[in-house]
Design an enzyme around this catalytic site. Structure first.
Site, PDB file in Angstrom:
ATOM      1  N   HIS A   1      -2.551   7.932   6.662  1.00  0.00           N
ATOM      2  CA  HIS A   1      -1.575   8.821   6.011  1.00  0.00           C
ATOM      3  C   HIS A   1      -2.248  10.078   5.463  1.00  0.00           C
ATOM      4  CE1 HIS A   1       2.110   6.508   6.164  1.00  0.00           C
ATOM      5  NE2 HIS A   1       1.536   5.439   5.665  1.00  0.00           N
TER       6      HIS A   1
ATOM      7  N   GLN B   1       3.018  10.071   0.897  1.00  0.00           N
ATOM      8  CA  GLN B   1       4.302   9.372   1.027  1.00  0.00           C
ATOM      9  C   GLN B   1       5.246   9.664  -0.134  1.00  0.00           C
ATOM     10  OE1 GLN B   1       2.264   5.404   2.088  1.00  0.00           O
ATOM     11  NE2 GLN B   1       4.209   5.312   3.192  1.00  0.00           N
TER      12      GLN B   1
ATOM     13  N   HIS C   1      -4.592   1.746   7.796  1.00  0.00           N
ATOM     14  CA  HIS C   1      -3.202   2.217   7.832  1.00  0.00           C
ATOM     15  C   HIS C   1      -2.963   3.244   6.717  1.00  0.00           C
ATOM     16  CE1 HIS C   1       1.302   1.605   8.177  1.00  0.00           C
ATOM     17  NE2 HIS C   1       1.176   2.205   7.010  1.00  0.00           N
ATOM     18  N   GLU C   2      -3.369   2.905   5.491  1.00  0.00           N
ATOM     19  CA  GLU C   2      -3.126   3.809   4.355  1.00  0.00           C
ATOM     20  C   GLU C   2      -3.860   5.134   4.520  1.00  0.00           C
ATOM     21  OE1 GLU C   2      -0.731   3.432   2.423  1.00  0.00           O
ATOM     22  OE2 GLU C   2      -0.445   1.408   3.175  1.00  0.00           O
TER      23      GLU C   2
ATOM     24  N   GLY D   1       0.840  -1.193   0.000  1.00  0.00           N
ATOM     25  CA  GLY D   1       0.000   0.000   0.000  1.00  0.00           C
ATOM     26  C   GLY D   1       0.870   1.236   0.000  1.00  0.00           C
TER      27      GLY D   1
ATOM     28  N   CYS E   1       5.761   0.300   7.765  1.00  0.00           N
ATOM     29  CA  CYS E   1       5.376   1.350   6.819  1.00  0.00           C
ATOM     30  C   CYS E   1       6.590   1.718   5.983  1.00  0.00           C
ATOM     31  CB  CYS E   1       4.884   2.570   7.605  1.00  0.00           C
ATOM     32  SG  CYS E   1       4.416   3.954   6.567  1.00  0.00           S
ATOM     33  N   LEU E   2       6.380   1.923   4.688  1.00  0.00           N
ATOM     34  CA  LEU E   2       7.493   2.263   3.797  1.00  0.00           C
ATOM     35  C   LEU E   2       8.134   3.595   4.179  1.00  0.00           C
ATOM     36  CD1 LEU E   2       5.921   1.160   0.389  1.00  0.00           C
ATOM     37  CD2 LEU E   2       7.698  -0.031   1.682  1.00  0.00           C
TER      38      LEU E   2
HETATM   39 NI    NI Z   1       2.345   3.503   5.788  1.00  0.00          NI
END
Ligand code: NI
Length: 171
Positions: free
Chosen positions: A143, A52, A139-140, A47, A97-98
Site C-alpha cells: 500500500h 487507506q 500486503h500492508e 492491518g 483488503c479493507l
Molecule cells: Ni490492504
C-alpha cells in the site's frame, strides 16, 4: 479515538507512492497511528496502512492475532518499513483488503522476509518474519508503494474488479 473512513480502491492516494516519515516523536504521528489502529479494529481487520485513510505517509499498523486467539488487542506500528531480504521460497495464500470490499484472491509471495523499520520515537529495528506475518507485512507495505493485491492478477481480471468497485462504491 477516531475511526476514519477507509478509502475504496482506486480512490484518493491509494495508487500513490507514500512519503517517508521525517519527523518522529511527534503528536501528529501519534494521532495518525492511533487513528489507524482504531479504524483497523473497527473495520475489523488485521492491518491498515496510512494511504487507506487518505494519508500518503509510510506508516502502517498490524495485529494478526487479535481476532483468532484471546481477542487481546496489541497493534504493532511500522514506520518507514523496508525489506532487506525476501526468501526465494514462495507461498500462495488467499488475500483480501479493507480497501477492496468483498474481493478475495490467491496471491503468491515470498514466505519469509527480513525487515527494517522504525517506531514512533524513530528507533530502528530489524527482524525476520515468516508465514502469515510475512505475508501480511508484504500486503500492508505494498500500500505504501501504491500497490494492492489485485495488481498481481491479470490485467483483464484487475480491470473487471476495478469496474465493479467503481460502480458499487465510487459512483
Ligand atoms: Ni490492504
Amino acid at each position: 479515538m477516531a475511526i476514519k473512513r477507509i478509502l475504496v480502491y482506486p480512490e484518493g492516494c491509494l495508487k500513490q507512492v507514500a512519503k517517508p516519515v521525517t519527523v518522529f516523536n511527534d503528536k501528529g504521528l501519534k494521532v495518525l497511528v492511533q487513528d489507524l489502529a482504531d479504524t483497523m479494529y473497527d473495520a475489523p481487520g488485521v492491518g491498515l496502512a496510512a494511504p487507506q485513510i487518505g494519508v500518503s505517509l509510510r506508516v502502517a499498523v498490524t495485529d494478526v492475532d487479535w481476532r483468532s486467539e484471546d481477542g487481546i488487542k496489541n497493534h504493532q506500528v511500522w514506520i518507514n518499513p523496508e525489506f532487506l531480504w525476501k526468501s526465494d521460497e514462495m507461498e500462495i495464500g488467499e488475500e483480501g483488503c479493507l480497501s477492496l470490499p468483498d474481493i478475495y484472491g490467491d496471491v503468491e509471495r515470498p514466505n519469509a522476509v527480513r525487515l527494517r523499520w522504525y517506531d514512533l520515537e524513530g528507533k530502528p529495528y530489524e527482524q525476520d518474519f515468516e508465514g502469515f506475518q510475512a505475508v501480511a507485512l508484504q500486503h500492508e507495505f505494498d500500500h505504501l508503494d501504491g500497490k494492492v493485491f489485485i495488481d498481481y492478477f491479470s490485467r483483464l481480471k484487475r480491470n473487471m474488479i476495478i469496474k465493479k468497485l467503481k460502480k458499487k462504491y465510487l459512483s
